[in-house]
Design an enzyme around this catalytic site. Structure first.
Site, short mmCIF file in Angstrom:
data_model
loop_
_atom_site.label_atom_id
_atom_site.label_comp_id
_atom_site.label_asym_id
_atom_site.label_seq_id
_atom_site.Cartn_x
_atom_site.Cartn_y
_atom_site.Cartn_z
CE1 TYR A 141 19.65 31.88 -33.42
CE2 TYR A 141 18.50 33.53 -31.98
CZ TYR A 141 19.15 32.57 -32.09
OH TYR A 141 19.78 32.03 -31.08
CE LYS A 169 22.65 33.57 -33.28
NZ LYS A 169 22.06 34.27 -31.93
#
Length: 301
Positions: A141, A169
């Site tokens: 992330y 992400k």
């Protein structure tokens, strides 16, 4: 038709967490959370991401956090549809959360880089390697705004070469990175990380969306995502324009409160947030209410 071939592909909703208010205390309403996960799956979302920032994981006790994952797996009906957030200040703690996710039957995990200080690339690589050793596929992330650690395309390529991550992400907001990531790490899956760059990253080759807005409007968001990744701009562009006043709240500091209010307006359970998050201001609430109610009036649900 978009085919989902990996647990982290498709619309993975970063779920909010419902709290029950009693005597000035906010306890987790596990039954309501299970119903929320089931509702999202039934609405066509591919899976859920419990214990992310939108799920207020930083405010949860260890027991609460573990139970949320178990509830998500049970309610989703398939562990591959659950990608718990396993971020923590220490690598050992993150690995323990990844092990707990594996024990609960989850199919993958979502991990921030070290976020207690500005970690250098060597520390970032060691952190991801430690968590990957738990055995579940790790989705990185990248949120340089909150963590102050930027997972640049070059660093992502190193993490992927290490065998530590399967996807990222991407929340930097810089859509140009999608193309550089594809150049330096062509086998690394790109997931849309911010709702308000969905169309741009979908057209750049994203294979998933870690999404906030579908908590409130799963049908409209699902139609937008699927048309975008299919390259159907005749469908996607008008939807994107219509939804963007709501989508952009996902990139604001008040995104948790905002998405919960939109859920309430759409007839779903949003509710309060735990401190230190405070309620929206009157001006913020009015703007969000206007955007959400217009979408609902126009038939977007």
């Amino acid at each position: 038709m978009v085919t989902r071939t990996r647990p982290w592909h498709g619309i993975m909703v970063a779920t909010t967490l419902p709290f029950r208010s009693f005597r000035n205390e906010l306890s987790v309403d596990y039954d309501a959370y299970g119903a929320q996960v089931a509702r999202l799956i039934a609405a066509g979302c591919d899976g859920v991401v419990p214990n992310g920032s939108l799920g207020e994981y930083q405010t949860l006790t260890d027991d609460e956090r573990a139970r949320v994952v178990r509830i998500a797996v049970e309610a989703a009906g398939d562990g591959d549809r659950v990608m718990p957030g396993v971020s923590a200040y220490g690598s050992a703690a993150s690995r323990r959360w990844a092990e707990q996710a594996a024990e609960a039957g989850a199919g993958s995990v979502l991990l921030l880089p070290p976020n207690g200080y500005r970690a250098d690339p060597a520390a970032v690589r060691a952190h991801f390697a430690e968590v990957a050793a738990a055995g579940l596929p790790v989705v990185a992330y990248n949120n340089p705004f909150d963590t102050k650690v930027d997972l640049t395309p070059g660093l992502l390529a190193e993490l992927h070469s290490d065998g530590s991550i399967v996807a990222v992400k991407e929340f930097s907001g810089d859509v140009r990175r999608a193309y550089e990531i594809a150049e330096v790490a062509p086998d690394l899956d790109l997931l849309i990380g911010a709702d308000d760059v969905l169309l741009e990253l979908a057209l750049a080759g994203a294979v998933g969306w870690v999404a906030g807005c579908p908590n409130a409007l799963p049908g409209a968001c699902g139609a937008l995502y699927r048309s975008a990744v299919a390259g159907d701009l005749d469908t996607a562009l008008p939807l994107y324009r219509a939804l963007h006043p709501l989508l952009r709240w996902d990139s604001k500091p008040e995104f948790v409160q905002a998405i919960k209010l939109s859920m309430d307006l759409a007839g779903h359970r949003g509710g309060p947030t735990r401190p230190p998050r405070s309620p929206l201001t009157a001006e913020q609430s009015a703007a969000l209410r206007s955007a959400t109610e217009k979408l609902l009036a126009d038939g977007h649900h």
